[in-house]
Structures are given as C-alpha cells and as structure tokens.
Design an enzyme around this catalytic site. Sequence first.
Site: not given
Length: 235
Positions: A90, A122-123, A159, A194
């Site tokens: 997020g 991700s985060a 990413h 990724e």
Amino acid sequence: MKNIIIASTSTLHESGYLEYLLPELSVHFKNCKTILFIPYARPSGITHEEYTEKAALAFAKINIAVKGINEYEDPIDALQNAEGIFTGGGNTFLLVTQLYKNNVISTLSDVIKKGTPYLGTSAGSVICGLSMQNTNDMPIIYPPSFQTLGLIPFNINAHYLDPDTQSKHMGETRETRIKEFHSFNTIPVLGLREGSWLDVKGESITLKGNLKARLFKQNQIAIEIQTGSDLSYLK
C-alpha cells in the site's frame, strides 16, 4: 533466528494475490495455524477489514488462517503472541505512520529478530530496511520518523523498474532517484524487481525468484545481483 521473506510485490501480472509465492509461504509458515496481518498500508478504497479478508482468502489456499492486528485491543500483545506475521503493501508513509502511532514498530522489529516468521510485500518489505527513504510512494502523511525495522543492513526499493529505452518520458528513472539518495546517504539500496524476494535466515540473506536484483552503493557503479546470491555482506 530471523526467518523473513521480503518480496517486491504481492501480485504478478495475470496472477492472483500472493499466488506466485504460495509454495514458498507454505514452507515459510509451516508451523503456523494462524498468522497476524498488518493492514496499515491499506491500498486506497478498502478498509482494514476488507484488506485482511483479501489476505485470508489467499492464505486459505495453504490452510492458514489470518487475523488482522486491528481486531485486537492490544496490538503489542498480538505481536508478541503471533505465530507468524504478514505486512501487506500500500502506501509506505501511511504504514510507517500507523506503526508509530500504535507504538508497535519496536515490538514488531523485536519479535521478528527473535524468530517469528515474517512476510513483507511492497511497503511491508520496504520497512524491513534501515529506513523507508527508498519507497516509491507519495508522502500522503508525515510519519514521526523515516527509521524502520532494521531487519537487514540496507534499504529496499520495491517494484524496481529499469529505464525504458523506447520511452519519450524525460523524467527521472528509479536509478536516478536512488543516486539522488546517495548524494546524502551511505546506506546501500537493493532494487527488487517484480517476482523476486529475499529469504532471510538468521544473518543469511539470499536473493530468490527468476530475476536479478540491482544493487546501488554510494559513489559506485550499480551492479546486477544474480538469483541465489548471498547479500549478508552488505553494510
């Protein structure tokens, strides 16, 4: 002993949520009946409860239940008693702000360092580094500090994208932005593409997945890191 998966993303193109990682996660969380989900970075437009349900649907495929940290009256107690922990993606600024606001950032770091299995995407992966300063996210909220969990001795750029040689866009590339960071900071930065992740076991840090990662160090030319490489030497 630390037992961590630090993944660039939760979802690959034309793949379901966490689908590409499920075989790895079934081993990683093999001793867990239930894992604790931290939805603080929640993507725009969904609630903590909806985000937790999304994670639960994915983990149900490997017969693991999921419970959100927001369901507990005492989040510190929830972390200290968790069988396993997952922090989803997020906005990193929002995630870090909420970790500080709920006074759980030091507890989260401590329980992971003591061996509670952890997954970040991700985060949730960016916060595994020394600071969140290499996130790609917009600063939609101001966290008390950029300092994060310090589980690995470098920072993560999730990413990571290589420059598109066919693009007419004249803006900064990821590499340019990381070099800007290194104008003022000495912390190494790993660009995770990724489908790639780091497998941390104790002090061993191994790159896994099908793609190389790109390593940036201050005043040095960036280099490609092969899958299977040990990155525990980085400081």
